[in-house]
Design an enzyme around this catalytic site. Structure first.
Site, mmCIF file in Angstrom:
data_model
loop_
_atom_site.group_PDB
_atom_site.id
_atom_site.type_symbol
_atom_site.label_atom_id
_atom_site.label_comp_id
_atom_site.label_asym_id
_atom_site.label_seq_id
_atom_site.Cartn_x
_atom_site.Cartn_y
_atom_site.Cartn_z
ATOM 1 N N GLU A 1 0.832 -1.208 0.000
ATOM 2 C CA GLU A 1 0.000 0.000 0.000
ATOM 3 C C GLU A 1 0.865 1.256 0.000
ATOM 4 O O GLU A 1 2.074 1.205 0.226
ATOM 5 C CB GLU A 1 -0.929 0.003 1.208
ATOM 6 C CG GLU A 1 -0.190 0.077 2.524
ATOM 7 C CD GLU A 1 -1.028 0.710 3.628
ATOM 8 O OE1 GLU A 1 -1.185 1.944 3.588
ATOM 9 O OE2 GLU A 1 -1.497 -0.011 4.520
ATOM 10 N N ASP B 1 -19.298 2.546 12.461
ATOM 11 C CA ASP B 1 -17.990 2.928 11.906
ATOM 12 C C ASP B 1 -17.184 1.662 11.672
ATOM 13 O O ASP B 1 -16.495 1.156 12.567
ATOM 14 C CB ASP B 1 -17.272 3.870 12.877
ATOM 15 C CG ASP B 1 -16.032 4.511 12.246
ATOM 16 O OD1 ASP B 1 -15.651 4.096 11.138
ATOM 17 O OD2 ASP B 1 -15.465 5.422 12.871
ATOM 18 N N LYS C 1 -5.796 -3.204 13.598
ATOM 19 C CA LYS C 1 -5.130 -2.223 14.454
ATOM 20 C C LYS C 1 -5.669 -2.315 15.883
ATOM 21 O O LYS C 1 -6.863 -2.481 16.102
ATOM 22 C CB LYS C 1 -5.318 -0.821 13.881
ATOM 23 C CG LYS C 1 -4.642 -0.662 12.517
ATOM 24 C CD LYS C 1 -4.849 0.723 11.947
ATOM 25 C CE LYS C 1 -4.093 0.893 10.643
ATOM 26 N NZ LYS C 1 -4.643 0.085 9.544
#
Length: 211
Positions: free
Chosen positions: A7, A121, A142
């Site tokens: 990425e 979210d 994460k």
């Protein structure tokens, strides 16, 4: 030769200059040392680009480069505007798959944020993994996220999470989140067999979580 996608969000938005460029080049060097070809992904002047040159990486990471953060929803607007975009996990997986690359390495995937049952979210990384045939090798989701709920959403989406040489799912910089992994691989051959079976059957993407 095997190709590994990388990425570019960490280059444009994740680290300050010049550490961002140094880190990106170090990761590419590590991929080459493992016998594969690195392919850093970004959108450059409206062109989805899979496999950046050193000069392109340096330009993307330079102060004032102005790259926007691009997830799946942002790909078309960025391309249409002939903009420069740094790709997130979701956009990188998407473009890597379009280029025929089936392995993508990153630090950590997104997931369900704490309180996500109320805010909804939820990272676009999760539905992308469900539909895009790419094996994402990472250190799990994460650690600031709701790891159990992230695993629940991945389960619902049919995305395998395979822990590397341990029974628990890692959480980015934490080696073990304490959440049991649905599957485990103790050797590279085991991991490769799971990835090959999953992709051959057309079951979408999967996560190989390496602490």
């Amino acid at each position: 030769r095997p190709v590994v996608a990388l990425e570019s969000t960490i280059i444009a938005h994740g680290m300050p200059h010049p550490h961002n460029v140094r880190a990106a080049l170090a990761v590419e060097a590590a991929v080459r040392a493992g016998g594969a070809t690195p392919a850093t992904v970004a959108i450059l002047a409206g062109v989805p680009t899979v496999g950046l040159t050193r000069l392109q990486i340096e330009a993307l990471g330079a102060p004032g480069a102005g790259a926007v953060k691009v997830s799946r929803r942002d790909v078309a607007p960025c391309v249409a505007a002939r903009g420069t975009g740094a790709t997130t996990v979701a956009a990188t997986a998407l473009l890597a798959a379009r280029a025929g690359i089936s392995v993508f390495v990153t630090g950590g995937i997104g997931g369900v944020h704490r309180g996500g049952e109320r805010s909804l979210d939820i990272s676009a990384d999760l539905p992308e993994l469900a539909r895009t045939p790419v094996a994402v090798v990472c250190a799990g989701a994460k650690s600031v996220l709701d790891i159990p709920r992230t695993l629940e959403v991945l389960e619902t989406a049919g995305v395998p999470v395979v822990a590397w040489r341990q029974s628990g799912v890692p959480a980015f910089f934490e080696a073990d989140s304490g959440v049991p992994a649905p599957a485990r691989a103790d050797t590279a051959a085991e991991a490769a067999a799971i990835i090959a079976a999953h992709l051959t059957l057309g079951l979408g993407g999967l996560v190989l979580a390496v602490p």
